[in-house]
Design an enzyme around this catalytic site. Structure first.
Site, PDB file in Angstrom:
ATOM      1  N   LYS A 195      59.148  21.153   3.791  1.00 27.46           N
ATOM      2  CA  LYS A 195      59.103  19.747   3.408  1.00 27.46           C
ATOM      3  C   LYS A 195      57.662  19.300   3.189  1.00 27.46           C
ATOM      4  O   LYS A 195      57.345  18.683   2.168  1.00 27.46           O
ATOM      5  CB  LYS A 195      59.762  18.896   4.501  1.00 27.46           C
ATOM      6  CG  LYS A 195      60.174  17.525   4.067  1.00 27.46           C
ATOM      7  CD  LYS A 195      60.841  16.770   5.222  1.00 27.46           C
ATOM      8  CE  LYS A 195      62.249  17.290   5.514  1.00 27.46           C
ATOM      9  NZ  LYS A 195      62.764  16.801   6.801  1.00 27.46           N
ATOM     10  N   GLY A 219      69.999  19.122   8.753  1.00 31.12           N
ATOM     11  CA  GLY A 219      70.611  18.454   9.893  1.00 31.12           C
ATOM     12  C   GLY A 219      70.173  18.967  11.244  1.00 31.12           C
ATOM     13  O   GLY A 219      70.650  18.489  12.267  1.00 31.12           O
ATOM     14  N   ARG A 224      63.232  20.348  -2.691  1.00 34.73           N
ATOM     15  CA  ARG A 224      63.315  21.722  -2.192  1.00 34.73           C
ATOM     16  C   ARG A 224      64.258  22.488  -3.100  1.00 34.73           C
ATOM     17  O   ARG A 224      65.023  21.893  -3.864  1.00 34.73           O
ATOM     18  CB  ARG A 224      63.831  21.739  -0.757  1.00 34.73           C
ATOM     19  CG  ARG A 224      65.244  21.222  -0.627  1.00 34.73           C
ATOM     20  CD  ARG A 224      65.706  21.174   0.817  1.00 34.73           C
ATOM     21  NE  ARG A 224      66.865  20.303   0.910  1.00 34.73           N
ATOM     22  CZ  ARG A 224      67.230  19.631   2.007  1.00 34.73           C
ATOM     23  NH1 ARG A 224      66.525  19.730   3.103  1.00 34.73           N
ATOM     24  NH2 ARG A 224      68.301  18.898   2.005  1.00 34.73           N
ATOM     25  N   HIS A 246      77.449  16.439   5.303  1.00 34.65           N
ATOM     26  CA  HIS A 246      77.132  17.619   6.118  1.00 34.65           C
ATOM     27  C   HIS A 246      78.128  18.740   5.849  1.00 34.65           C
ATOM     28  O   HIS A 246      77.760  19.878   5.589  1.00 34.65           O
ATOM     29  CB  HIS A 246      77.142  17.228   7.601  1.00 34.65           C
ATOM     30  CG  HIS A 246      76.843  18.372   8.517  1.00 34.65           C
ATOM     31  ND1 HIS A 246      77.834  19.124   9.110  1.00 34.65           N
ATOM     32  CD2 HIS A 246      75.671  18.909   8.916  1.00 34.65           C
ATOM     33  CE1 HIS A 246      77.285  20.059   9.851  1.00 34.65           C
ATOM     34  NE2 HIS A 246      75.964  19.954   9.756  1.00 34.65           N
ATOM     35  N   ARG A 250      89.825  59.665  -0.644  1.00 33.95           N
ATOM     36  CA  ARG A 250      90.457  60.246   0.546  1.00 33.95           C
ATOM     37  C   ARG A 250      91.852  60.719   0.163  1.00 33.95           C
ATOM     38  O   ARG A 250      92.578  59.984  -0.496  1.00 33.95           O
ATOM     39  CB  ARG A 250      90.582  59.213   1.654  1.00 33.95           C
ATOM     40  CG  ARG A 250      89.288  58.535   2.046  1.00 33.95           C
ATOM     41  CD  ARG A 250      89.611  57.421   3.057  1.00 33.95           C
ATOM     42  NE  ARG A 250      88.443  56.660   3.408  1.00 33.95           N
ATOM     43  CZ  ARG A 250      88.029  55.583   2.740  1.00 33.95           C
ATOM     44  NH1 ARG A 250      88.691  55.171   1.665  1.00 33.95           N
ATOM     45  NH2 ARG A 250      86.961  54.928   3.141  1.00 33.95           N
ATOM     46  N   ARG A 308      87.728  64.244  -1.247  1.00 35.24           N
ATOM     47  CA  ARG A 308      87.584  64.824   0.093  1.00 35.24           C
ATOM     48  C   ARG A 308      88.902  65.462   0.524  1.00 35.24           C
ATOM     49  O   ARG A 308      89.954  64.829   0.473  1.00 35.24           O
ATOM     50  CB  ARG A 308      87.199  63.750   1.102  1.00 35.24           C
ATOM     51  CG  ARG A 308      86.986  64.330   2.485  1.00 35.24           C
ATOM     52  CD  ARG A 308      86.592  63.268   3.476  1.00 35.24           C
ATOM     53  NE  ARG A 308      87.715  62.398   3.788  1.00 35.24           N
ATOM     54  CZ  ARG A 308      87.604  61.298   4.537  1.00 35.24           C
ATOM     55  NH1 ARG A 308      86.426  60.930   5.004  1.00 35.24           N
ATOM     56  NH2 ARG A 308      88.659  60.580   4.794  1.00 35.24           N
ATOM     57  N   SER A 344      77.305  64.023   1.098  1.00 34.75           N
ATOM     58  CA  SER A 344      77.626  62.604   1.153  1.00 34.75           C
ATOM     59  C   SER A 344      77.596  62.190   2.616  1.00 34.75           C
ATOM     60  O   SER A 344      78.340  62.747   3.430  1.00 34.75           O
ATOM     61  CB  SER A 344      79.009  62.342   0.547  1.00 34.75           C
ATOM     62  OG  SER A 344      79.321  60.979   0.659  1.00 34.75           O
ATOM     63  N   CYS A 382      78.723  57.331   1.653  1.00 31.80           N
ATOM     64  CA  CYS A 382      79.991  56.629   1.518  1.00 31.80           C
ATOM     65  C   CYS A 382      80.269  55.982   2.870  1.00 31.80           C
ATOM     66  O   CYS A 382      79.558  56.198   3.821  1.00 31.80           O
ATOM     67  CB  CYS A 382      81.110  57.570   1.100  1.00 31.80           C
ATOM     68  SG  CYS A 382      81.356  58.962   2.186  1.00 31.80           S
ATOM     69  N   TYR A 420      72.932  58.101  -4.985  1.00 31.15           N
ATOM     70  CA  TYR A 420      73.941  57.064  -5.218  1.00 31.15           C
ATOM     71  C   TYR A 420      74.477  56.533  -3.901  1.00 31.15           C
ATOM     72  O   TYR A 420      74.302  57.142  -2.852  1.00 31.15           O
ATOM     73  CB  TYR A 420      75.104  57.612  -6.067  1.00 31.15           C
ATOM     74  CG  TYR A 420      75.967  58.614  -5.352  1.00 31.15           C
ATOM     75  CD1 TYR A 420      77.070  58.196  -4.601  1.00 31.15           C
ATOM     76  CD2 TYR A 420      75.687  59.981  -5.408  1.00 31.15           C
ATOM     77  CE1 TYR A 420      77.857  59.111  -3.922  1.00 31.15           C
ATOM     78  CE2 TYR A 420      76.468  60.899  -4.735  1.00 31.15           C
ATOM     79  CZ  TYR A 420      77.555  60.467  -3.985  1.00 31.15           C
ATOM     80  OH  TYR A 420      78.319  61.368  -3.309  1.00 31.15           O
TER      81      TYR A 420
END
Ligand code: ADP
Ligand code: MG
Ligand code: MG
Length: 884
Positions: free
Chosen positions: A28, A106, A341, A457, A563, A619, A773, A840, A860
């Protein structure tokens, strides 16, 4: 110490601070200084630095020289304003405002009109010729001083005001005349005396010192601490105090006060957006005391002030190059700015503003990419009410924060928090919210209030949290005593289901079906920019063609984890799977596996097709076999029933046999038991069937001209010899499928790194593995020795007590688990420099973990489909942050 600058002056004649000094002056203070520097009308004042706060709270005393400096700066302020502090005839009145580095709405309250006393109220009345104004200012000052500085419940004051209004038969505060306000003043002074045992301090300097201290101390009040905890704001920052000369919006019908956003904070639309009240002061607009007017009305009623405001907001937006949230006051037609702001906004608005500002040439793409929190993207993909569903709208409030939510009604923040602990979804229904409610608002699915505007608020906090919120639904009345609210004819009890739509403002009876919107053009644009910048791939975890397609829509560049166990649970399969598991001899098991083979192949055809041209990491079977069998208790119950029905022996024997097998497979600690590659080694035919299905599917599609990139991943390796053994089994099968189909295809065999030993011996494992992985869920479990299934008993306490900063299953533990990842990568690349490495598990879509992954050199990350956009943005931000 002595030469440190603790107090900074600001004003249109002279300003010592600037925007870049937020750490010292708070947001501020720094922005008030910056506005003054830009020549925007700002009432003069000064900022006491955050350093003073930190030292004051640490030592319980001000650093040397601060008090003198405050006194001399007040002298300067008197010169700038032409009034004297404490002058009974024409007093300089002050506002005392807190202001931390980042805005904490607030959290710490403002005291206005400071410097008034019994003598100067009369002086002010005489000087301005406006007695009502003088007493209105005095009663406001007494309330704020009582509440903020003396810690007296503000309801004590408010109930006196209510009583006065009733007595006089008026509705609005503005209907109270000078005499009535004077009565209030007298009563307020009594309240203060009753509560504190002391007279209200009449000395302006004493008032000022008390107010400054109160702001500093409020840094450590409970609300502020909760807000900091929820928003990861360091407790050591401290707050600055801004002492500013007052301007008055309560001088009559040509005065007023308001708040505005330079663009629509809900949608991002490029449109000036705000609310104001005439003859009002301070927080009247946001407190929901009167219903504020739209800023468009100001254009009609006070075009001069309005046009000036427009010039200023455009100037501010151009200067800060971001959407601003501004506060202003008009004193007898003259406009003053009190705050600017960076405006809080919904995720949708953040996205649209970022893209628009690039198109307007205001910011570049990289800046735009930094304008969205990756986590915010979640909101963009957030639920809305299924447009095809039918429902009854009970009432409508303001669309204060978008997204739809369904939950049980609760009436207190505390109750919301309790219910959240029990995993119950709730809607918090309040007359209006206050900062004490923050915890409960965070715990609720959505928030519904009876009073308050778009900047109330509830609205502001909900938007910041990304929670759906309907505010100001005036047709509701709450009966707290009976825990019930009525809306029209309908009464709704605590615990009843309602739904709210924060995009339309609707309040709906019961549960409505929610759907999630798709990816908008703006999101596509921003994510395309992210892809231009990011260096790391983003794949998805997907077990079905449907999920794979969803993930492609979100921009996944392949599957990092498919999976296969979920496929075994299919309705048509589970009986065959059980047949396979119950088989005692290998031959019988092979018969069952042969039945599974075409089903598995079909699965893989679907997934490969959905990901055509992209790598798909599959997998092989990971969980322990007993997971596919019925539960022991269930079997015992069935046996008991069959026994009591007198069923035939054959039936009973069959179930007994299953029960025996379940018993023999039951493990004390299945997470560390017979699973992953351990299954593949003890039952090689299971993995054999799976790779055969994978390769047959790949060959089939390949022969149709599709580019298929299979990557076969072996779970739970801890020793290179395990991988050697599994590979021996599967490579021969892969090669023969390829030969039979006359197919030439690249494929990779790699492994999960999810055990500490695997990470520590990654150099050896990499001699056999073509990719790694990191399965960070299991790796976290085994590194900490925390069972994923049992950690709920203690982890919340660990986080609460700050033993751990975060739940390590949600946010990657960089110091421990991350260290193993680092070691694994380094060792893996030491023996196979071109090894492909990814991650993963839940962490693959958590922004901090994604950024960590980039910094340690992953190729990745892979995450659930809905987190793919989050990971793409986080991956781009990682690059930008590293360059900075
Ligand atoms: P918050 O951080 O809660 O926004 P502020 O310090 O901005 O608190 O103060 C709240 C309100 O008080 C402002 O919006 C403004 O209306 C009023 N206010 C603050 N300082 C002054 C001042 N010098 N003159 C008039 N009004 C003021
Ligand atoms: Mg405030
Ligand atoms: Mg403010």
């Amino acid at each position: 110490m002595a030469d440190k600058k603790f107090v900074y002056f600001f004003g249109n004649e002279e300003t010592e601070g600037k925007n870049s000094m937020k750490d010292l002056l708070g947001g501020k203070g720094a922005n008030l200084a910056e506005m003054a520097n830009l020549g925007i009308p700002v009432p003069p004042g000064f900022t006491i630095t955050t350093e003073v706060c930190v030292l004051y709270l640490k030592n319980g005393a001000y650093p040397d020289g601060v008090l003198d400096k405050i006194d001399t700066t007040i002298k300067k302020l008197e010169l700038a304003s032409g009034k004297k502090f404490g002058d009974v005839n024409d007093p300089l009145l002050l506002s005392v405002r807190s202001g931390a580095r980042v805005s904490m709405p607030g959290m710490m309250d403002t005291v206005l009109n400071l410097g008034m006393n019994d003598a100067s109220v009369e002086g002010l009345a005489k000087k301005t010729g406006n007695e009502r104004f003088a007493y209105d200012s005095y009663r406001r000052f007494l309330t704020m001083f009582g509440d903020v500085v003396l810690d007296i419940d503000h309801h004590d004051f408010e109930s006196v005001i209510e009583a006065k209004k009733k007595e006089l038969g008026v509705e609005m505060d503005t209907d109270l005349d000078a005499g009535a306000l004077n009565d209030l003043v007298e009563q307020f002074k009594l309240i203060i005396k009753d509560n504190t045992g002391k007279d209200f301090p009449q000395d302006p300097r004493e008032q000022l010192m008390m107010a400054i201290e109160a702001v500093f101390s409020s840094w450590n009040n409970q609300r502020a601490k909760t807000y900091r905890r929820l928003n990861n704001i360091p407790h050591e920052w401290g707050t600055a105090v801004n002492v500013q000369s007052m301007v008055y919006g309560n001088m009559g019908e040509t005065s007023g006060t308001g708040v505005a956003f330079t663009r629509d904070p809900a949608t991002g639309e490029k449109k000036f957006f705000g609310e104001y009240l005439m003859n009002a002061q301070g927080e009247d607009v946001v407190a929901g005391i009167r219903t504020p007017l739209s800023i468009d009305t100001l254009q009609r009623t006070m075009p001069d002030a309005y046009n000036q405001l427009v010039d200023i907001y455009l100037k501010l937006e151009n200067h800060f190059k971001d959407m601003q949230d501004i506060e202003f006051t008009i004193q007898e037609g003259k406009l003053y700015m009190l705050q600017t702001r960076t405006g809080k906004r919904t995720a949708a608005a953040a996205l649209n503003i970022a893209v628009d500002m690039v198109n307007e040439g205001l910011i570049d793409k990289r800046t735009a990419l930094m304008r969205l929190e990756p986590e915010q993207m979640d909101q963009l993909l957030h639920p809305m009410i299924d447009p095809n569903s039918e429902y009854d709208i009970l009432g409508t409030g303001l669309p204060a924060s978008p997204g739809a939510a369904v939950g049980k009604v609760v009436f207190t923040a505390e109750h919301a928090e309790e219910m959240a602990c029990l995993d119950k979804k709730v809607i918090l229904v309040r007359t209006e919210t206050s900062p004490e409610d923050i915890g409960g608002m965070d715990a609720a699915q959505g928030i519904l209030t009876v009073r308050g505007g778009m900047t109330s608020h509830a609205a502001v906090v909900a938007r910041g949290m990304g929670k759906p919120c309907v505010a100001g639904c005036g047709s509701i009345s709450i009966d707290m005593a009976n825990k019930i609210f009525t809306i029209g004819e309908i009464a709704i009890k605590e615990g009843d289901y309602i739904s709210i739509d924060g995009a339309s403002g609707s309040v709906i009876l019961g549960k409505v079906p929610l759907i999630t919107p798709g990816v908008t053009d703006e999101l596509h644009t921003l994510l395309d920019w992210a892809d231009e910048v990011k260096e790391m791939g983003v794949r998805t975890n997907a077990d079905t063609p449907h999920d794979a397609l969803v993930a492609r829509e979100f921009g996944a560049e392949g599957i990092g984890l498919c999976r296969t166990e979920h496929m075994f649970f299919g309705e048509d399969r589970i009986s065959v799977v059980r047949e396979m598991i119950l088989a005692e001899e290998k031959e019988i098991r092979e018969i069952a596996l042969a039945k599974l083979l075409p089903m598995q192949k079909e699965d893989f055809v679907g997934i490969f097709k959905a990901m055509e041209g992209y790598p798909v990491t599959i997998r092989l079977l990971d969980p322990p076999l007993h997971e596919f069998l019925p539960k022991r208790e269930e079997l015992a119950e069935r046996l008991r029933l069959l026994g009591s029905e007198g069923a035939d022996k054959q039936k009973i024997d069959k179930i007994r046999k299953v029960m025996d097998r379940v018993e023999s497979l039951t493990e004390v600690n299945p997470m560390l038991g017979h699973r992953g590659c351990r299954l593949g080694i003890t039952y090689p035919e299971i993995y054999g069937m799976q790779v055969q299905a994978i390769m047959e599917a790949a060959c089939e599609l390949n022969s149709e001209g599709m580019e298929i990139v299979p990557e076969i991943m072996i779970p739970l390796i801890c020793h290179v010899n395990e991988l050697k053994s599994v590979k021996e089994n599967i490579v021969s099968i892969i090669e023969s499928v390829l030969a039979e189909n006359n197919c030439k295809m690249e494929y990779l065999i790699g492994t999960m790194i999810e055990l500490p030993r695997a990470a520590l011996t990654a150099d050896q494992i990499a001699t056999e593995a073509e990719f790694f992985s990191f399965g960070t869920n299991d790796l976290t479990q085994t590194t900490f020795g925390f069972s994923r299934d049992d950690a709920g008993m203690f982890l919340p306490v660990y986080v609460q007590d700050s033993i751990l900063e975060n739940d390590p299953f949600a946010v990657l533990d960089q110091g421990g688990v991350g260290e193993l990842v680092r070691i694994g990568i380094e060792k893996g690349r030491s023996t196979r420099p071109d090894i492909k490495i990814g991650i993963c598990g839940e962490h693959g879509g958590e922004p901090n973990s994604v950024k960590f992954g980039y910094n340690v050199g992953l190729n990745y990350v892979s995450c659930s489909p809905f987190r793919v956009p989050i990971a793409r943005l986080a991956a781009a931000q990682a690059v930008i942050e590293k360059e900075e």
